[in-house]
Design a protein around this motif. Structure first.
Motif, PDB file in Angstrom:
ATOM      1  N   GLY A   1       0.816  -1.200   0.000  1.00  0.00           N
ATOM      2  CA  GLY A   1       0.000   0.000   0.000  1.00  0.00           C
ATOM      3  C   GLY A   1       0.844   1.242   0.000  1.00  0.00           C
ATOM      4  N   THR A   2       0.160   2.403   0.080  1.00  0.00           N
ATOM      5  CA  THR A   2       0.846   3.699   0.065  1.00  0.00           C
ATOM      6  C   THR A   2       0.485   4.438   1.349  1.00  0.00           C
ATOM      7  OG1 THR A   2       0.751   3.803  -2.340  1.00  0.00           O
ATOM      8  CG2 THR A   2       1.114   5.878  -1.149  1.00  0.00           C
ATOM      9  N   THR A   3       1.512   4.902   2.061  1.00  0.00           N
ATOM     10  CA  THR A   3       1.332   5.650   3.317  1.00  0.00           C
ATOM     11  C   THR A   3       1.756   7.088   3.087  1.00  0.00           C
ATOM     12  OG1 THR A   3       1.804   3.679   4.636  1.00  0.00           O
ATOM     13  CG2 THR A   3       2.017   5.810   5.723  1.00  0.00           C
ATOM     14  N   VAL A   4       0.921   8.043   3.482  1.00  0.00           N
ATOM     15  CA  VAL A   4       1.259   9.462   3.415  1.00  0.00           C
ATOM     16  C   VAL A   4       1.520   9.914   4.837  1.00  0.00           C
ATOM     17  CG1 VAL A   4       0.491  11.773   2.760  1.00  0.00           C
ATOM     18  CG2 VAL A   4      -0.193   9.779   1.383  1.00  0.00           C
ATOM     19  N   ILE A   5       2.717  10.448   5.066  1.00  0.00           N
ATOM     20  CA  ILE A   5       3.106  10.883   6.405  1.00  0.00           C
ATOM     21  C   ILE A   5       3.454  12.369   6.392  1.00  0.00           C
ATOM     22  CG2 ILE A   5       3.919   8.616   7.178  1.00  0.00           C
ATOM     23  CD1 ILE A   5       6.761   9.462   6.435  1.00  0.00           C
ATOM     24  N   LYS A   6       3.383  12.974   7.609  1.00  0.00           N
ATOM     25  CA  LYS A   6       3.718  14.396   7.767  1.00  0.00           C
ATOM     26  C   LYS A   6       4.547  14.518   9.035  1.00  0.00           C
ATOM     27  CE  LYS A   6       1.544  18.954   8.383  1.00  0.00           C
ATOM     28  NZ  LYS A   6       0.265  19.681   8.488  1.00  0.00           N
ATOM     29  N   TRP A   7       5.575  15.350   8.987  1.00  0.00           N
ATOM     30  CA  TRP A   7       6.430  15.485  10.155  1.00  0.00           C
ATOM     31  C   TRP A   7       6.910  16.931  10.279  1.00  0.00           C
ATOM     32  CZ3 TRP A   7       7.791  13.235   5.567  1.00  0.00           C
ATOM     33  CH2 TRP A   7       8.868  13.774   4.899  1.00  0.00           C
ATOM     34  N   THR A   8       7.495  17.217  11.435  1.00  0.00           N
ATOM     35  CA  THR A   8       8.021  18.552  11.735  1.00  0.00           C
ATOM     36  C   THR A   8       9.542  18.486  11.800  1.00  0.00           C
ATOM     37  OG1 THR A   8       6.033  19.148  13.008  1.00  0.00           O
ATOM     38  CG2 THR A   8       8.024  20.452  13.406  1.00  0.00           C
ATOM     39  N   ILE A   9      10.184  19.492  11.198  1.00  0.00           N
ATOM     40  CA  ILE A   9      11.647  19.636  11.277  1.00  0.00           C
ATOM     41  C   ILE A   9      11.904  20.773  12.252  1.00  0.00           C
ATOM     42  CG2 ILE A   9      13.750  20.128   9.990  1.00  0.00           C
ATOM     43  CD1 ILE A   9      12.200  19.237   7.445  1.00  0.00           C
TER      44      ILE A   9
ATOM     45  N   ALA B   1      14.133  23.307  14.967  1.00  0.00           N
ATOM     46  CA  ALA B   1      15.194  24.294  14.705  1.00  0.00           C
ATOM     47  C   ALA B   1      16.566  23.656  14.677  1.00  0.00           C
ATOM     48  CB  ALA B   1      15.142  25.397  15.760  1.00  0.00           C
ATOM     49  N   GLN B   2      16.715  22.400  15.186  1.00  0.00           N
ATOM     50  CA  GLN B   2      18.005  21.696  15.134  1.00  0.00           C
ATOM     51  C   GLN B   2      18.107  20.809  13.898  1.00  0.00           C
ATOM     52  OE1 GLN B   2      16.106  21.762  18.053  1.00  0.00           O
ATOM     53  NE2 GLN B   2      17.344  23.543  18.715  1.00  0.00           N
ATOM     54  N   GLY B   3      17.049  20.775  13.075  1.00  0.00           N
ATOM     55  CA  GLY B   3      17.101  20.003  11.847  1.00  0.00           C
ATOM     56  C   GLY B   3      16.739  18.540  12.048  1.00  0.00           C
ATOM     57  N   ARG B   4      16.141  18.160  13.201  1.00  0.00           N
ATOM     58  CA  ARG B   4      15.751  16.763  13.429  1.00  0.00           C
ATOM     59  C   ARG B   4      14.250  16.622  13.220  1.00  0.00           C
ATOM     60  NH1 ARG B   4      19.829  13.800  15.645  1.00  0.00           N
ATOM     61  NH2 ARG B   4      18.320  12.174  16.190  1.00  0.00           N
ATOM     62  N   VAL B   5      13.820  15.355  12.920  1.00  0.00           N
ATOM     63  CA  VAL B   5      12.405  15.049  12.639  1.00  0.00           C
ATOM     64  C   VAL B   5      11.689  14.726  13.950  1.00  0.00           C
ATOM     65  CG1 VAL B   5      10.834  13.483  11.461  1.00  0.00           C
ATOM     66  CG2 VAL B   5      12.934  14.244  10.318  1.00  0.00           C
ATOM     67  N   GLU B   6      10.467  15.269  14.116  1.00  0.00           N
ATOM     68  CA  GLU B   6       9.624  14.971  15.286  1.00  0.00           C
ATOM     69  C   GLU B   6       8.157  15.091  14.871  1.00  0.00           C
ATOM     70  OE1 GLU B   6       9.776  19.486  17.229  1.00  0.00           O
ATOM     71  OE2 GLU B   6      10.900  17.878  18.182  1.00  0.00           O
ATOM     72  N   ASN B   7       7.297  14.531  15.723  1.00  0.00           N
ATOM     73  CA  ASN B   7       5.843  14.588  15.513  1.00  0.00           C
ATOM     74  C   ASN B   7       5.428  14.015  14.163  1.00  0.00           C
ATOM     75  OD1 ASN B   7       5.600  15.925  18.020  1.00  0.00           O
ATOM     76  ND2 ASN B   7       5.850  17.940  17.030  1.00  0.00           N
ATOM     77  N   CYS B   8       5.963  12.845  13.822  1.00  0.00           N
ATOM     78  CA  CYS B   8       5.577  12.206  12.564  1.00  0.00           C
ATOM     79  C   CYS B   8       4.215  11.537  12.744  1.00  0.00           C
ATOM     80  CB  CYS B   8       6.628  11.177  12.138  1.00  0.00           C
ATOM     81  SG  CYS B   8       6.213  10.352  10.581  1.00  0.00           S
ATOM     82  N   VAL B   9       3.259  11.832  11.826  1.00  0.00           N
ATOM     83  CA  VAL B   9       1.914  11.256  11.888  1.00  0.00           C
ATOM     84  C   VAL B   9       1.516  10.780  10.505  1.00  0.00           C
ATOM     85  CG1 VAL B   9       1.155  12.680  13.849  1.00  0.00           C
ATOM     86  CG2 VAL B   9       0.868  13.518  11.504  1.00  0.00           C
ATOM     87  N   THR B  10       0.551   9.846  10.474  1.00  0.00           N
ATOM     88  CA  THR B  10       0.032   9.321   9.206  1.00  0.00           C
ATOM     89  C   THR B  10      -1.181  10.131   8.814  1.00  0.00           C
ATOM     90  OG1 THR B  10       0.812   7.087   9.753  1.00  0.00           O
ATOM     91  CG2 THR B  10      -0.878   7.287   8.052  1.00  0.00           C
ATOM     92  N   THR B  11      -1.165  10.746   7.677  1.00  0.00           N
ATOM     93  CA  THR B  11      -2.317  11.497   7.197  1.00  0.00           C
ATOM     94  C   THR B  11      -3.180  10.677   6.255  1.00  0.00           C
ATOM     95  OG1 THR B  11      -1.006  12.407   5.367  1.00  0.00           O
ATOM     96  CG2 THR B  11      -1.093  13.684   7.424  1.00  0.00           C
ATOM     97  N   GLN B  12      -2.611   9.603   5.698  1.00  0.00           N
ATOM     98  CA  GLN B  12      -3.380   8.683   4.863  1.00  0.00           C
ATOM     99  C   GLN B  12      -2.805   7.295   5.046  1.00  0.00           C
ATOM    100  OE1 GLN B  12      -3.779   9.811   0.709  1.00  0.00           O
ATOM    101  NE2 GLN B  12      -4.255   7.690   0.067  1.00  0.00           N
ATOM    102  N   SER B  13      -3.613   6.357   5.487  1.00  0.00           N
ATOM    103  CA  SER B  13      -3.117   5.023   5.814  1.00  0.00           C
ATOM    104  C   SER B  13      -3.029   4.148   4.570  1.00  0.00           C
ATOM    105  CB  SER B  13      -4.040   4.365   6.847  1.00  0.00           C
ATOM    106  OG  SER B  13      -3.646   3.029   7.094  1.00  0.00           O
TER     107      SER B  13
END
Length: 222
Positions: free
Chosen positions: A154-162, A164-176
């Protein structure tokens, strides 16, 4: 005296009866024409007499006066003492009238002021840039074994926050993709491997930014 009255009345009655008989005989003789002869004979035989009334009886003697009996004065009886019963004091119960209770009309509290609008996101002057090849961050090596056994794709659509230190956080699935294991594997791999040069505002300060990505899951074919 009653006896004398009865005797006198009887003599009068006899005299009246004799006179009545004489008058009757004279009337009869007059009618028959023999009045004169009979009147003459009768007048010769008629003897007049005076009826004497008996003397009145002596008056009744008054009864003798009663003997003088000394009068015994009645005993002197003292009047009973006047007892004045104490009258109970009249108690007037005064019921105080309570003052009217003031019931204030409830006033609705004023509506709280609306919350201030969120601050506008800082204007990105320079977008974040990945460090390395983003295609290497999620590969078929990250395929969950349970999804391989279940042959899940399948195809997963994810969204995350970068940050101020350039690291990824708060990754969530917007389409399963239809598989919870595949969706979690995409965010887990990206958070572990991805690194960015953070975005900059107009003043050149690093700021947080967001990005999205589509991850296509396909089983490896030999």
């Amino acid at each position: 005296m009653a006896y004398s009255d009865q005797k006198m009345s009887g003599s009068k009655i006899v005299a009246i009866a004799i006179v009545a008989l004489i008058h009757a005989a004279l009337g009869y003789a007059f009618v028959t024409g023999l009045a004169f002869q009979y009147v003459k004979k009768v007048s010769e035989k008629l003897n007049t007499f005076d009826v004497e009334e008996p003397p009145p009886p002596p008056p009744d003697e008054p009864p003798p006066p009663p003997p003088d009996i000394p009068m015994t004065p009645p005993p002197v009886v003292a009047p009973p003492p006047i007892v004045s019963a104490p009258s109970a004091p009249v108690t007037i119960a005064t019921v105080p009238t309570p003052p009217p209770v003031f019931v204030p009309t409830p006033v609705a509290p004023p509506a709280p002021p609306p919350p201030p609008p969120p601050p506008a996101p800082p204007t990105v002057s320079k977008a974040s840039a990945p460090k390395g090849n983003p295609a290497d961050w999620i590969t078929t090596d990250d395929y969950p074994p349970s999804s391989i056994r279940a042959e899940e794709e399948g195809t997963t659509v994810i969204k995350w926050t970068i940050n101020a230190q350039g690291r990824v956080e708060n990754c969530v699935t917007t389409q399963s993709s239809g598989s919870n294991a595949l969706d979690q594997a995409a965010c887990r791999a990206l958070t572990r491997r991805a690194r960015y040069a953070p975005a900059l505002d107009a003043a050149g300060n690093p700021i947080a930014s967001t990005q999205t990505r589509r991850v296509v899951w396909k089983l490896p074919r030999d």
